[in-house]
Scaffold this motif. Structure first.
Motif, PDB file in Angstrom:
ATOM      1  N   GLY A   1      33.173  53.515  30.729  1.00 28.44           N
ATOM      2  CA  GLY A   1      34.103  54.383  30.598  1.00 28.44           C
ATOM      3  C   GLY A   1      35.167  55.006  31.681  1.00 28.44           C
ATOM      4  O   GLY A   1      36.170  55.656  31.531  1.00 28.44           O
ATOM      5  N   GLU A   2      34.968  54.466  32.897  1.00 26.58           N
ATOM      6  CA  GLU A   2      35.577  54.784  34.177  1.00 26.58           C
ATOM      7  C   GLU A   2      36.970  53.798  34.219  1.00 26.58           C
ATOM      8  O   GLU A   2      36.762  52.741  33.520  1.00 26.58           O
ATOM      9  N   ARG A   3      37.964  54.311  35.118  1.00 25.56           N
ATOM     10  CA  ARG A   3      39.156  53.359  35.309  1.00 25.56           C
ATOM     11  C   ARG A   3      38.670  51.855  36.023  1.00 25.56           C
ATOM     12  O   ARG A   3      37.416  52.142  36.547  1.00 25.56           O
ATOM     13  N   ALA A   4      39.111  50.786  35.663  1.00 23.90           N
ATOM     14  CA  ALA A   4      38.704  49.620  36.411  1.00 23.90           C
ATOM     15  C   ALA A   4      38.966  49.516  37.706  1.00 23.90           C
ATOM     16  O   ALA A   4      39.855  50.391  38.192  1.00 23.90           O
ATOM     17  N   THR A   5      37.942  49.308  38.323  1.00 27.57           N
ATOM     18  CA  THR A   5      38.229  48.914  39.870  1.00 27.57           C
ATOM     19  C   THR A   5      39.396  48.296  40.186  1.00 27.57           C
ATOM     20  O   THR A   5      39.737  47.378  39.324  1.00 27.57           O
ATOM     21  N   ASP A   6      39.700  48.177  41.409  1.00 27.16           N
ATOM     22  CA  ASP A   6      40.770  47.350  41.780  1.00 27.16           C
ATOM     23  C   ASP A   6      40.485  45.804  41.734  1.00 27.16           C
ATOM     24  O   ASP A   6      41.155  44.885  41.040  1.00 27.16           O
ATOM     25  N   LEU A   7      39.001  45.312  42.075  1.00 31.26           N
ATOM     26  CA  LEU A   7      38.819  44.133  41.797  1.00 31.26           C
ATOM     27  C   LEU A   7      38.696  43.763  40.388  1.00 31.26           C
ATOM     28  O   LEU A   7      39.173  42.429  40.066  1.00 31.26           O
ATOM     29  N   GLU A   8      38.328  44.593  39.585  1.00 32.07           N
ATOM     30  CA  GLU A   8      38.304  44.116  38.311  1.00 32.07           C
ATOM     31  C   GLU A   8      39.666  43.925  37.411  1.00 32.07           C
ATOM     32  O   GLU A   8      40.004  43.051  36.810  1.00 32.07           O
ATOM     33  N   ALA A   9      40.664  44.964  37.936  1.00 32.34           N
ATOM     34  CA  ALA A   9      41.990  44.938  37.289  1.00 32.34           C
ATOM     35  C   ALA A   9      42.693  43.582  37.969  1.00 32.34           C
ATOM     36  O   ALA A   9      43.536  42.881  37.121  1.00 32.34           O
ATOM     37  N   LEU A  10      42.593  43.192  39.133  1.00 34.92           N
ATOM     38  CA  LEU A  10      43.208  42.115  39.634  1.00 34.92           C
ATOM     39  C   LEU A  10      42.621  41.047  39.163  1.00 34.92           C
ATOM     40  O   LEU A  10      43.351  39.879  38.936  1.00 34.92           O
ATOM     41  N   THR A  11      41.494  40.776  38.960  1.00 33.53           N
ATOM     42  CA  THR A  11      40.927  39.770  38.117  1.00 33.53           C
ATOM     43  C   THR A  11      41.169  39.457  36.725  1.00 33.53           C
ATOM     44  O   THR A  11      41.544  38.431  36.334  1.00 33.53           O
ATOM     45  N   ALA A  12      41.407  40.618  35.996  1.00 33.02           N
ATOM     46  CA  ALA A  12      41.938  40.720  34.797  1.00 33.02           C
ATOM     47  C   ALA A  12      43.173  40.254  34.784  1.00 33.02           C
ATOM     48  O   ALA A  12      43.459  39.243  33.687  1.00 33.02           O
ATOM     49  N   TYR A  13      44.159  40.553  35.546  1.00 28.74           N
ATOM     50  CA  TYR A  13      45.408  39.850  35.499  1.00 28.74           C
ATOM     51  C   TYR A  13      45.555  38.564  35.804  1.00 28.74           C
ATOM     52  O   TYR A  13      46.117  37.754  35.228  1.00 28.74           O
ATOM     53  N   ALA A  14      44.856  38.105  36.909  1.00 29.30           N
ATOM     54  CA  ALA A  14      44.646  36.828  37.448  1.00 29.30           C
ATOM     55  C   ALA A  14      44.295  35.848  36.126  1.00 29.30           C
ATOM     56  O   ALA A  14      44.732  34.673  35.960  1.00 29.30           O
ATOM     57  N   VAL A  15      42.993  36.172  35.545  1.00 27.62           N
ATOM     58  CA  VAL A  15      42.619  35.282  34.582  1.00 27.62           C
ATOM     59  C   VAL A  15      43.524  35.298  33.280  1.00 27.62           C
ATOM     60  O   VAL A  15      43.668  34.085  32.653  1.00 27.62           O
ATOM     61  N   ALA A  16      44.206  36.278  33.076  1.00 27.49           N
ATOM     62  CA  ALA A  16      45.331  36.320  31.916  1.00 27.49           C
ATOM     63  C   ALA A  16      46.239  35.326  32.356  1.00 27.49           C
ATOM     64  O   ALA A  16      47.025  34.688  31.369  1.00 27.49           O
ATOM     65  N   GLU A  17      46.812  35.028  33.467  1.00 24.90           N
ATOM     66  CA  GLU A  17      47.695  34.143  33.920  1.00 24.90           C
ATOM     67  C   GLU A  17      47.140  32.633  33.708  1.00 24.90           C
ATOM     68  O   GLU A  17      48.160  31.810  33.836  1.00 24.90           O
ATOM     69  N   SER A  18      46.231  32.401  33.583  1.00 24.49           N
ATOM     70  CA  SER A  18      45.399  31.234  33.365  1.00 24.49           C
ATOM     71  C   SER A  18      45.171  30.868  31.819  1.00 24.49           C
ATOM     72  O   SER A  18      44.543  29.859  31.476  1.00 24.49           O
ATOM     73  N   ARG A  19      45.711  31.841  30.981  1.00 22.45           N
ATOM     74  CA  ARG A  19      45.231  31.677  29.470  1.00 22.45           C
ATOM     75  C   ARG A  19      45.802  30.306  28.881  1.00 22.45           C
ATOM     76  O   ARG A  19      47.144  30.149  29.238  1.00 22.45           O
ATOM     77  N   GLY A  20      45.099  29.490  28.363  1.00 22.81           N
ATOM     78  CA  GLY A  20      45.689  28.353  27.810  1.00 22.81           C
ATOM     79  C   GLY A  20      45.560  27.002  28.642  1.00 22.81           C
ATOM     80  O   GLY A  20      45.677  26.155  28.157  1.00 22.81           O
ATOM     81  N   TYR A  21      45.372  27.488  29.903  1.00 22.75           N
ATOM     82  CA  TYR A  21      45.017  26.317  30.892  1.00 22.75           C
ATOM     83  C   TYR A  21      43.694  25.502  30.773  1.00 22.75           C
ATOM     84  O   TYR A  21      42.637  26.306  30.434  1.00 22.75           O
ATOM     85  N   LYS A  22      43.548  24.257  30.948  1.00 25.77           N
ATOM     86  CA  LYS A  22      42.271  23.533  30.684  1.00 25.77           C
ATOM     87  C   LYS A  22      41.336  23.906  31.933  1.00 25.77           C
ATOM     88  O   LYS A  22      41.759  23.828  33.179  1.00 25.77           O
ATOM     89  N   ILE A  23      40.276  24.158  31.808  1.00 26.78           N
ATOM     90  CA  ILE A  23      39.318  24.509  32.659  1.00 26.78           C
ATOM     91  C   ILE A  23      38.935  23.092  33.384  1.00 26.78           C
ATOM     92  O   ILE A  23      38.634  21.922  32.796  1.00 26.78           O
ATOM     93  N   ASN A  24      39.040  23.114  34.787  1.00 26.16           N
ATOM     94  CA  ASN A  24      38.928  21.857  35.930  1.00 26.16           C
ATOM     95  C   ASN A  24      38.502  22.189  36.962  1.00 26.16           C
ATOM     96  O   ASN A  24      39.166  22.302  37.822  1.00 26.16           O
ATOM     97  N   VAL A  25      37.236  22.615  37.054  1.00 30.78           N
ATOM     98  CA  VAL A  25      36.551  22.995  38.287  1.00 30.78           C
ATOM     99  C   VAL A  25      36.490  21.926  39.221  1.00 30.78           C
ATOM    100  O   VAL A  25      35.554  20.759  38.622  1.00 30.78           O
ATOM    101  N   PRO A  26      36.761  21.688  40.452  1.00 32.23           N
ATOM    102  CA  PRO A  26      36.849  20.419  41.182  1.00 32.23           C
ATOM    103  C   PRO A  26      35.524  19.802  41.726  1.00 32.23           C
ATOM    104  O   PRO A  26      34.855  20.913  41.942  1.00 32.23           O
ATOM    105  N   GLN A  27      35.293  18.694  41.811  1.00 35.60           N
ATOM    106  CA  GLN A  27      33.957  18.077  42.381  1.00 35.60           C
ATOM    107  C   GLN A  27      34.523  17.197  43.089  1.00 35.60           C
ATOM    108  O   GLN A  27      33.721  16.132  43.319  1.00 35.60           O
ATOM    109  N   GLN A  28      35.731  17.300  44.072  1.00 37.21           N
ATOM    110  CA  GLN A  28      35.732  16.097  44.845  1.00 37.21           C
ATOM    111  C   GLN A  28      35.394  16.228  46.245  1.00 37.21           C
ATOM    112  O   GLN A  28      34.835  15.260  47.031  1.00 37.21           O
ATOM    113  N   HIS A  29      35.263  17.359  46.619  1.00 37.40           N
ATOM    114  CA  HIS A  29      34.745  17.851  48.070  1.00 37.40           C
ATOM    115  C   HIS A  29      33.281  17.815  48.094  1.00 37.40           C
ATOM    116  O   HIS A  29      32.775  18.285  47.164  1.00 37.40           O
TER     117      HIS A  29
END
Length: 266
Positions: free
Chosen positions: A122-150
């Motif tokens: 019930g508390e206001r989101a922390t800065d880390l939660e809020a920034l993460t929510a914004y960033a992941v929303a910017e990837s909505r619809g993009y294909k998951i492609n976690v790299p395995q080259q290195h």
């Protein structure tokens, strides 16, 4: 009782009495009804404001932070994390990379940034939660492609796979105890089989998520820590190597799924 939780309980009870549909079907209907008004949107807006605000001892924004797509580029970045970053010679997930930028660019101390990464119910989101929510929303619809080259990306996956199957604690549980077979559930909650690519894609693609029962956006780091709590393991340190390794393993298993977060969870 929270009105939304009560609604879920009534829907599930009605389904059980009528014998028409399973509780899972009714919960899916409930989520669909709320989808157009996901409360996570408010947290996303909070994160968007934080992203462009000049903050910290250095009085700069996060707009020069590089999440793998170039400085300031968030579109599609979350869908390709965790990944190797040359500047730190390590594999980082989104949240650990965010902390790195808040420390190195904005000048915050790490101890201050990670002191309380998760909001209480019930508390206001922390800065880390809020920034993460914004960033992941910017990837909505993009294909998951976690790299395995290195080599370090491959090593993170291997360690994450080992951690997923590691049994321990007072109940001799592993991650796979709950997420290693089809048809498992806890109470009304279906448990995805994360060894099944289709189920892994759906699970990974919908985190971070707004938890209706807690009235808060919960991040992937929170999800990993809560799984450890339920296994009765010690707390998983925020941004720890094990947390990043597990997220790497899950992300690789989910390759090809389309990001759809922040989603709604019970």
């Amino acid at each position: 009782m929270n009105a939304r939780i009560l609604s879920v309980c009534l829907l599930a009870l009605g389904a059980a009495n009528a014998g028409a549909q399973s509780p899972s079907d009714e919960i899916a209907k409930y989520r669909a009804m709320l989808a157009d008004g996901n409360p996570a949107e408010l947290v996303e807006a909070q994160g968007e404001a934080l992203w462009s605000s000049k903050r910290g001892p250095n009085n700069v924004s996060l707009e020069q932070c590089d999440f793998g797509k170039g400085p300031g580029v968030l579109k599609g970045a979350y869908a390709e994390l965790p990944r190797y970053f040359k500047d730190v010679d390590a594999v980082l997930d989104f949240e650990s990379r965010l902390v790195h930028c808040m420390v190195t660019q904005q000048g915050f101390s790490r101890s201050d940034v990670v002191r309380q990464p998760y909001s209480a119910q019930g508390e206001r989101a922390t800065d880390l939660e809020a920034l993460t929510a914004y960033a992941v929303a910017e990837s909505r619809g993009y294909k998951i492609n976690v790299p395995q080259q290195h080599a370090k990306e491959k090593a993170a996956y291997a360690r994450g796979q080992k951690a997923f199957y590691y049994r321990g604690g007072p109940f001799d549980f592993s991650c796979a105890s709950c997420h290693g077979a089809d048809g498992k559930r806890i109470r009304l909650q279906d448990l995805p089989n994360l060894q099944n690519p289709a189920q892994a894609q759906k699970a990974f693609a919908t985190w971070p998520a707004y938890r209706v029962s807690q009235g808060a956006v919960r991040t992937m780091q929170w999800r990993m820590n809560d799984c450890f709590r339920q296994q009765r393991f010690p707390d998983l340190q925020y941004g720890s190597l094990t947390s990043i390794d597990l997220i790497t393993f899950l992300g690789v298993m989910a390759k090809g799924g389309a990001m759809d977060a922040p989603a709604l969870k019970r």
